[in-house]
Write a protein that holds these residues in place. Structure first.
Motif, mmCIF file in Angstrom:
data_model
loop_
_atom_site.group_PDB
_atom_site.id
_atom_site.type_symbol
_atom_site.label_atom_id
_atom_site.label_comp_id
_atom_site.label_asym_id
_atom_site.label_seq_id
_atom_site.Cartn_x
_atom_site.Cartn_y
_atom_site.Cartn_z
ATOM 1 N N THR A 82 -1.574 13.180 -1.994
ATOM 2 C CA THR A 82 -2.152 13.291 -0.649
ATOM 3 C C THR A 82 -1.055 13.540 0.377
ATOM 4 O O THR A 82 -1.215 14.343 1.303
ATOM 5 N N VAL A 83 0.077 12.849 0.225
ATOM 6 C CA VAL A 83 1.227 13.088 1.104
ATOM 7 C C VAL A 83 1.608 14.562 1.077
ATOM 8 O O VAL A 83 1.804 15.206 2.113
ATOM 9 N N VAL A 84 1.711 15.112 -0.135
ATOM 10 C CA VAL A 84 2.144 16.505 -0.286
ATOM 11 C C VAL A 84 1.089 17.467 0.251
ATOM 12 O O VAL A 84 1.397 18.425 0.972
ATOM 13 N N ALA A 85 -0.183 17.208 -0.078
ATOM 14 C CA ALA A 85 -1.252 18.135 0.280
ATOM 15 C C ALA A 85 -1.508 18.200 1.777
ATOM 16 O O ALA A 85 -1.932 19.233 2.295
ATOM 17 N N THR A 86 -1.256 17.107 2.473
ATOM 18 C CA THR A 86 -1.594 17.043 3.903
ATOM 19 C C THR A 86 -0.377 17.168 4.806
ATOM 20 O O THR A 86 -0.515 17.102 6.028
ATOM 21 N N ALA A 87 0.788 17.372 4.216
ATOM 22 C CA ALA A 87 2.010 17.393 5.028
ATOM 23 C C ALA A 87 2.072 18.593 5.954
ATOM 24 O O ALA A 87 2.689 18.545 7.023
ATOM 25 N N GLY A 88 1.446 19.700 5.569
ATOM 26 C CA GLY A 88 1.548 20.902 6.388
ATOM 27 C C GLY A 88 2.941 21.512 6.301
ATOM 28 O O GLY A 88 3.833 20.999 5.619
ATOM 29 N N PRO B 48 0.834 -1.209 0.000
ATOM 30 C CA PRO B 48 0.000 0.000 0.000
ATOM 31 C C PRO B 48 0.867 1.257 0.000
ATOM 32 O O PRO B 48 1.878 1.321 0.701
ATOM 33 N N PRO B 49 0.478 2.260 -0.784
ATOM 34 C CA PRO B 49 1.274 3.491 -0.819
ATOM 35 C C PRO B 49 1.111 4.307 0.456
ATOM 36 O O PRO B 49 0.102 4.185 1.166
ATOM 37 N N PRO C 244 -3.716 5.316 -8.566
ATOM 38 C CA PRO C 244 -3.703 5.175 -7.100
ATOM 39 C C PRO C 244 -2.407 5.679 -6.461
ATOM 40 O O PRO C 244 -2.446 6.355 -5.433
ATOM 41 N N ALA C 245 -1.265 5.363 -7.063
ATOM 42 C CA ALA C 245 0.001 5.839 -6.507
ATOM 43 C C ALA C 245 0.108 7.352 -6.630
ATOM 44 O O ALA C 245 0.570 8.033 -5.714
ATOM 45 N N LEU C 246 -0.326 7.892 -7.770
ATOM 46 C CA LEU C 246 -0.284 9.345 -7.959
ATOM 47 C C LEU C 246 -1.157 10.041 -6.923
ATOM 48 O O LEU C 246 -0.733 11.025 -6.299
#
Length: 252
Positions: free
Chosen positions: A177-183, A66-67, A170-172
């Motif tokens: 999501t990692v970038v958008a929610t990192a703060g 899972p990513p 899905p990976a994209l």
């Protein structure tokens, strides 16, 4: 659940001749990308620079895993798999999302009293102080595909093949999501040289937005505006290699 050694074998791609590099260049791919983006780098860099590319889960050889969807879990895995490589000199290169990952890793290395990079090379990623909303990650697939088309760099056949999109999206989405929610946590700047590269035609990470990377370090900062868009053209990539080679050259 894979143990650390198994994850290490999957997560790290050692391109070029192993064991020959005087300094390692740890490379972090863009959102939706793979470690294979760096396969040809040993051919373009000095022989004493060993290219080690990170492969995040959810793609290519790690498709069955899972990513990540949180920066914290990305960095935690990187600390595990990279730990044995930190005993020798290294630098970090990140393109787009990879630049965010490289920055977060460098801060965590400092916070955990581990060795830090000799230099941080960041490309096509707006600096913390100049970031805008991340597009696509929380939209239906149609919006994500539209964002992908706008960025350029994706082979046209991907958009023509639903089976390829089913593997790729899905990976994209997870990466974005990692970038958008990192703060943007408040933390002291790094003290390492930062070299930024902006595509002259990149609307996502313009030179003005890349210039704010100077706030991320108390060390030397340079900004190169290179030919191309979010993904540089051949001349732009050549400039990246020239700067990396010159920065990591053996001191005289």
């Amino acid at each position: 659940m894979l143990d650390v050694s198994a994850r290490r074998r999957r997560a790290l791609r050692h391109f070029g001749s192993p064991g020959t590099g005087r300094v390692r260049l740890l490379c972090f791919h863009y959102a939706g990308g793979t470690a294979s983006a760096f396969r040809e780098w040993p051919r373009r860099l000095p022989a004493d620079v060993a290219t080690v590319a990170v492969q995040l889960p959810g793609r290519d050889t790690r498709l069955d895993e899972p990513p990540h969807v949180h920066m914290g879990s990305v960095v935690a895995e990187l600390l595990d798999v990279l730990d044995p490589l930190l005993d020798e000199p290294f630098a970090c290169y990140g393109h787009s999302m990879g630049a965010r990952v490289a920055l977060a890793l460098a801060h965590e290395l400092r916070a955990t009293s581990r060795p830090g990079p000799r230099a941080l090379f960041v490309a096509a990623s707006a600096a913390t102080a100049a970031r805008g909303r991340v597009r696509g990650w929380d939209e239906p697939d149609e919006g994500l595909i539209a964002y992908l088309r706008d960025l350029g760099g994706t082979p046209p056949i991907v958009f023509e093949r639903p089976d390829l999109l089913d593997l790729f999206l899905p990976a994209l989405r997870a990466d974005l999501t990692v970038v958008a929610t990192a703060g943007d946590p408040v933390r002291p700047p790094l003290d390492v040289p930062v070299h930024a590269f902006a595509g002259a035609d990149d609307r996502e990470a313009s030179a003005a937005r890349m210039a704010a990377w100077r706030e991320e370090t108390t060390g030397p900062f340079t900004l190169d505006v290179v030919p191309g868009g979010h993904f540089f053209d051949e001349d732009g990539v050549g400039r990246v290699f020239d700067v990396i080679a010159g920065t990591l050259a053996e001191p005289r």
